[in-house]
Scaffold this motif. Structure first.
Motif, short mmCIF file in Angstrom:
data_model
loop_
_atom_site.label_atom_id
_atom_site.label_comp_id
_atom_site.label_asym_id
_atom_site.label_seq_id
_atom_site.Cartn_x
_atom_site.Cartn_y
_atom_site.Cartn_z
N THR A 235 0.83 -1.21 0.00
CA THR A 235 0.00 0.00 0.00
C THR A 235 0.86 1.25 0.00
OG1 THR A 235 -1.79 -1.15 1.16
CG2 THR A 235 -1.78 1.25 1.27
N GLN A 236 1.88 1.26 0.83
CA GLN A 236 2.76 2.44 0.90
C GLN A 236 3.47 2.68 -0.42
OE1 GLN A 236 5.75 2.14 3.94
NE2 GLN A 236 6.54 4.20 3.61
N GLY A 242 -2.81 0.92 -2.61
CA GLY A 242 -2.77 -0.50 -2.95
C GLY A 242 -2.63 -0.67 -4.45
N ARG A 264 -6.26 -2.02 -4.12
CA ARG A 264 -7.04 -0.84 -3.78
C ARG A 264 -8.52 -1.05 -4.09
NH1 ARG A 264 -4.52 3.69 -7.50
NH2 ARG A 264 -2.64 2.65 -6.73
#
Length: 352
Positions: A235-236, A242, A264
């Motif tokens: 995600t990061q 995502g 996501r």
């Protein structure tokens, strides 16, 4: 005196056990061709078939079955009625050696799901042999200039990951996460993703896999052996949202458990690696609805996808990372495979 057809057979299905036999060279029947095979890729599916990991195929793999399903060779003899190929053509033999071509699924271009399919190295003899009879209509033409050892791995690993990425329907610039990115399918998936204009997050373990994935164009590498929270790391790395899609190219239960958390809103989870045991996805109905999650599966590819896949190889957009061994090394290759010690793809050269 040699009979002329060296073959590696599964002499004890259920175990990692290979015997090398000298067999007769067969003659093609109606609609068949005789292919002299020079190289065959070694796939994790071969391991599953040999060891009876897949219950739905266990009865098909009998003692004496010739394994393999990624073969490249030359057409040496035509059977009656063959017009699709000619002697001297370079051709590829896939996971599916043949389908009925007339059922609803075949007519809809979904031949990988044909109920009458013949599986190379499964319910029919495969490509770990010098000479093989094949259905002329189901062979894949190998483009001029392609090295046979490289073309061989495109016939299962290549077309499988290519078809899976296509099904994700991602636009250029989208984030594609690949679980098992340093393996036989995954390392090709990185290259296909890059060729399609995608940004690739490679997930695998170890410094060797990291080096390989980054060299092939992965924008981000996440080492699951060192990362406590893989979904958070993905995600990061993907704008805090995502990935747009994740392709699970390996068969690890942990990879499938994490997969729905990697994408996501509106993301796609594409299941490819087939586990040997029941492996549930860790997702509930509310998450699917509220996250607009799309879950799909992809089994090998169609005839046209195999041809498209070969075109990437011919253009130089995809290049398999391979190690070539002798057919006699096959048992050791499977032992290394079971330990997860193979990066890229392994190919066996089949000598007379």
């Amino acid at each position: 005196m040699s009979k002329g057809n060296i073959a590696a057979v599964y002499d004890k299905p259920g175990e990692v056990s290979i015997s090398i036999e000298d067999r007769e060279i067969p003659s093609p029947g109606h609609g068949q061709v005789l292919v002299e095979i020079s190289h065959s890729g070694v796939c994790h599916s071969d391991y599953h078939l040999m060891t009876n990991d897949w219950p739905w195929m266990a009865g098909a793999v009998v003692p004496g079955r010739v394994g393999g399903h990624e073969g490249v060779g030359i057409v040496r003899k035509l059977g009656e009625g063959v017009v699709a190929v000619k002697e001297g053509d370079s051709v590829g033999i896939k996971w599916l050696a043949g389908v009925c071509l007339s059922c609803e699924l075949c007519l809809a271009g979904k031949d990988p799901w044909c109920a009458s399919q013949q599986v190379s190295g499964g319910n029919v003899d495969g490509t770990f042999q010098r000479y093989s009879l094949q259905d002329a209509k189901y062979l894949t033409p190998i483009p001029a200039g392609c090295r046979p050892e490289e073309a061989s791995v495109m016939l299962c690993a290549g077309v499988t990951i290519y078809a899976a990425i296509k099904k994700c329907k991602l636009p250029p610039g989208a984030w594609l996460a690949i679980s098992g990115a340093g393996g036989g399918l995954g390392h090709l998936g990185i290259q296909f993703g890059r060729a399609m204009g995608l940004r690739v997050v490679a997930i695998d373990g170890g410094s060797e896999k990291e080096k390989l994935c980054k060299s092939l164009g992965a924008e981000v590498f996440i080492d699951f052996t060192k990362t406590q929270d893989v979904p958070a790391a993905v995600t990061q790395a993907t704008d805090g949202l995502g990935a747009n899609a994740v392709v699970v190219a390996n068969a690890a239960a942990s990879a499938y458990k994490a997969a729905p958390q990697l994408v996501r809103l509106g993301g796609t989870v594409m299941c490819v690696g087939i586990p040997g045991q029941p492996t549930p996805l860790d997702v509930d109905a509310a998450s699917v609805i509220l996250k607009d999650l799309h879950i799909g599966g992809s089994a090998v590819g169609t005839r046209i996808e195999a041809i498209e896949c070969m075109a990437y190889l011919a253009r130089g957009q995809v290049k398999p990372i391979i190690k070539v061994h002798k057919l006699n090394d096959l048992a050791q290759i499977f032992q290394d495979m079971a330990k997860g010690e193979i990066a890229g793809r392994t190919v066996v050269e089949i000598s007379a």
